[in-house]
Design an enzyme around this catalytic site. Structure first.
Site, PDB file in Angstrom:
ATOM      1  N   ARG A  51       0.702  -1.089  -0.023  1.00 47.67           N
ATOM      2  CA  ARG A  51      -0.126   0.123  -0.046  1.00 47.67           C
ATOM      3  C   ARG A  51       0.816   1.372   0.031  1.00 47.67           C
ATOM      4  O   ARG A  51       0.694   2.130  -0.624  1.00 47.67           O
ATOM      5  CB  ARG A  51      -0.943   0.019   1.191  1.00 47.67           C
ATOM      6  CG  ARG A  51      -2.209  -0.539   1.010  1.00 47.67           C
ATOM      7  CD  ARG A  51      -2.595  -1.372   2.366  1.00 47.67           C
ATOM      8  NE  ARG A  51      -1.539  -2.231   2.793  1.00 47.67           N
ATOM      9  CZ  ARG A  51      -1.560  -3.385   2.415  1.00 47.67           C
ATOM     10  NH1 ARG A  51      -2.722  -3.949   1.746  1.00 47.67           N
ATOM     11  NH2 ARG A  51      -0.795  -4.313   2.729  1.00 47.67           N
ATOM     12  N   THR A  52       1.780   1.488   1.014  1.00 48.61           N
ATOM     13  CA  THR A  52       2.417   2.537   1.328  1.00 48.61           C
ATOM     14  C   THR A  52       3.358   2.947   0.018  1.00 48.61           C
ATOM     15  O   THR A  52       3.161   4.104  -0.762  1.00 48.61           O
ATOM     16  CB  THR A  52       3.221   2.615   2.310  1.00 48.61           C
ATOM     17  OG1 THR A  52       2.372   2.201   3.396  1.00 48.61           O
ATOM     18  CG2 THR A  52       3.728   3.926   2.717  1.00 48.61           C
ATOM     19  N   LYS A  80      25.495  -3.119  -0.058  1.00 50.42           N
ATOM     20  CA  LYS A  80      27.044  -3.306   0.097  1.00 50.42           C
ATOM     21  C   LYS A  80      27.707  -2.319   0.992  1.00 50.42           C
ATOM     22  O   LYS A  80      29.004  -1.982   0.969  1.00 50.42           O
ATOM     23  CB  LYS A  80      27.525  -2.484  -1.432  1.00 50.42           C
ATOM     24  CG  LYS A  80      27.208  -3.357  -2.660  1.00 50.42           C
ATOM     25  CD  LYS A  80      27.788  -2.563  -3.922  1.00 50.42           C
ATOM     26  CE  LYS A  80      26.697  -2.178  -4.733  1.00 50.42           C
ATOM     27  NZ  LYS A  80      26.882  -1.373  -5.915  1.00 50.42           N
ATOM     28  N   ARG A 101      11.071   3.975   3.747  1.00 49.35           N
ATOM     29  CA  ARG A 101      10.709   3.061   4.770  1.00 49.35           C
ATOM     30  C   ARG A 101      11.929   2.328   5.231  1.00 49.35           C
ATOM     31  O   ARG A 101      12.449   1.867   4.308  1.00 49.35           O
ATOM     32  CB  ARG A 101       9.485   1.923   4.207  1.00 49.35           C
ATOM     33  CG  ARG A 101       9.252   0.673   5.175  1.00 49.35           C
ATOM     34  CD  ARG A 101       8.325   0.076   4.722  1.00 49.35           C
ATOM     35  NE  ARG A 101       6.931   0.699   5.120  1.00 49.35           N
ATOM     36  CZ  ARG A 101       5.691   0.234   4.951  1.00 49.35           C
ATOM     37  NH1 ARG A 101       5.772  -0.917   4.630  1.00 49.35           N
ATOM     38  NH2 ARG A 101       4.640   0.881   5.087  1.00 49.35           N
ATOM     39  N   HIS A 129       4.233   5.764  11.738  1.00 50.75           N
ATOM     40  CA  HIS A 129       4.019   5.380  10.296  1.00 50.75           C
ATOM     41  C   HIS A 129       2.866   6.882  10.091  1.00 50.75           C
ATOM     42  O   HIS A 129       1.850   6.513   9.833  1.00 50.75           O
ATOM     43  CB  HIS A 129       3.164   4.182  10.089  1.00 50.75           C
ATOM     44  CG  HIS A 129       3.185   3.810   8.843  1.00 50.75           C
ATOM     45  ND1 HIS A 129       3.240   4.777   7.494  1.00 50.75           N
ATOM     46  CD2 HIS A 129       2.581   2.695   8.400  1.00 50.75           C
ATOM     47  CE1 HIS A 129       2.895   4.147   6.568  1.00 50.75           C
ATOM     48  NE2 HIS A 129       2.709   2.666   6.791  1.00 50.75           N
TER      49      HIS A 129
HETATM   50  N1   CP Z   1      -0.569  -0.264   5.844  1.00 50.62           N
HETATM   51  C1   CP Z   1       0.631  -0.379   5.452  1.00 50.62           C
HETATM   52  O1   CP Z   1       1.817   0.121   5.638  1.00 50.62           O
HETATM   53  O2   CP Z   1       0.801  -1.210   4.497  1.00 50.62           O
HETATM   54  P1   CP Z   1       2.091  -1.686   3.500  1.00 50.62           P
HETATM   55  O3   CP Z   1       3.054  -2.323   4.408  1.00 50.62           O
HETATM   56  O4   CP Z   1       1.649  -2.780   2.507  1.00 50.62           O
HETATM   57  O5   CP Z   1       2.546  -0.469   2.793  1.00 50.62           O
END
Ligand code: CP
Length: 303
Positions: A51-52, A80, A101, A129
């Site tokens: 999603r993100t 590396k 992320r 998040h």
């Molecule tokens: N909700 C969420 O962060 O989903 P993903 O890990 O798929 O990005």
């Protein structure tokens, strides 16, 4: 130049503005179709995501911009030994904004301190998040019309669930909000988050019993037990099915309770609930794209 590492870096006025922009995007998508022409978003994902990452990419494309990036650490020079700081400096030469992320708490903060373009935290370990919180807030706003005086239940892995930590922080700023924290003992909300609630005078209760808590809830936020953060598989296997929401368990719920889940779902919400009008978790996905569009516009200072 401004980054977004923690949801509390946005004032409630700014959150309202982002929500208002998202509503306008929903109503007038064509107005925004060229806003980011000539701009590039880099998605640096050192940890898996559906999603993100893809909603950031969809958001930038729908704003007329372009996207580059990687979806796993192994395909980048991190494999590396390149540092997050160096990666941020390098990507600043290629892109106008970065979404990162990382499995390590604080990595996007380090990136923001070294990048010369805005950095957005797209999830750092079990910490925060913030853009999932933007998706959650728009969903709650579209369902309820307000944030004040809601009783919000969080259920499942409240220890490692970074989306829970960020959403609690954001909702704590609205008046009369109460939290019901539903988890096994081993997966309770971290003490530092509870300390913040106590210091802010926010009412919360802790319980292990979802069905008992259900009748009082306006929002039920289900979460996945975060296998990737466990130190041993045995503990994960013991705890993974602590809560499975089924239609029968909703018998005591309010008729207008909203069920949220940041997804991915494993076992914790039965698919039999997907067609229940209270199920909002796929709406959250779409709302995440609109809020990420609004955030990109804000951080790039596009009018
Ligand atoms: N909700 C969420 O962060 O989903 P993903 O890990 O798929 O990005």
């Amino acid at each position: 130049m401004r980054s977004l590492i923690d949801i509390l870096e946005l004032s409630t006025t700014e959150l309202d503005e982002l929500i208002s922009t998202a509503y306008d995007i929903i109503e007038n998508p064509q107005k925004y179709a060229h806003k980011c022409e000539g701009k590039k978003l880099a998605t640096l994902f050192f940890e898996p995501s559906t999603r993100t990452r893809l909603s950031f990419e969809a958001a930038m494309y729908e704003l007329g911009g372009n996207v580059l990036g990687f979806s796993e650490a192994q395909s980048s020079s991190a494999s590396k030994g390149e540092s997050v700081a160096d990666t941020a400096k390098v990507i600043s030469c290629y892109a106008d904004i970065i979404a990162m992320r990382h499995p390590k708490e604080g990595a996007p903060l380090v990136a923001s301190m070294n990048a010369s373009v805005p950095v957005i935290n797209a999830g750092d370990g079990g910490h925060n998040h913030p853009t999932q919180t933007l998706a959650d807030l728009l969903t709650i706003h579209r369902e309820k019309g307000h944030f004040d005086n809601l009783t919000v239940g969080f259920c499942g892995d409240l220890k490692f669930g970074r989306t829970v930590h960020s959403l609690i922080a954001a909702l704590s700023r609205y008046s009369g909000v109460k939290f019901v924290l539903i988890s096994p003992t081993e997966l309770k909300l971290p003490d530092y988050v509870k300390e913040n609630l106590k210091n802010d005078g926010i009412e919360f209760t802790e319980t292990g019993d979802l069905e008992k808590a259900m009748p009082g809830l306006d929002i039920l936020y289900m979460t996945r037990v975060q296998r990737e953060r466990f130190f041993n598989e045995e503990d994960y296997l013991r705890l993974k099915d602590s809560y499975i929401l089924t239609p029968e368990k909703l018998n005591g719920a309010k008729a207008d309770m909203s069920i949220l889940h940041p997804l991915p779902r494993v076992n914790e919400i039965s698919v039999a609930i997907d067609n229940d009008p209270r199920a909002c978790y796929f709406k959250q996905v779409l709302n995440g794209k609109y809020m990420r569009m609004a955030l990109i516009l804000k951080l790039l200072e596009v009018q």
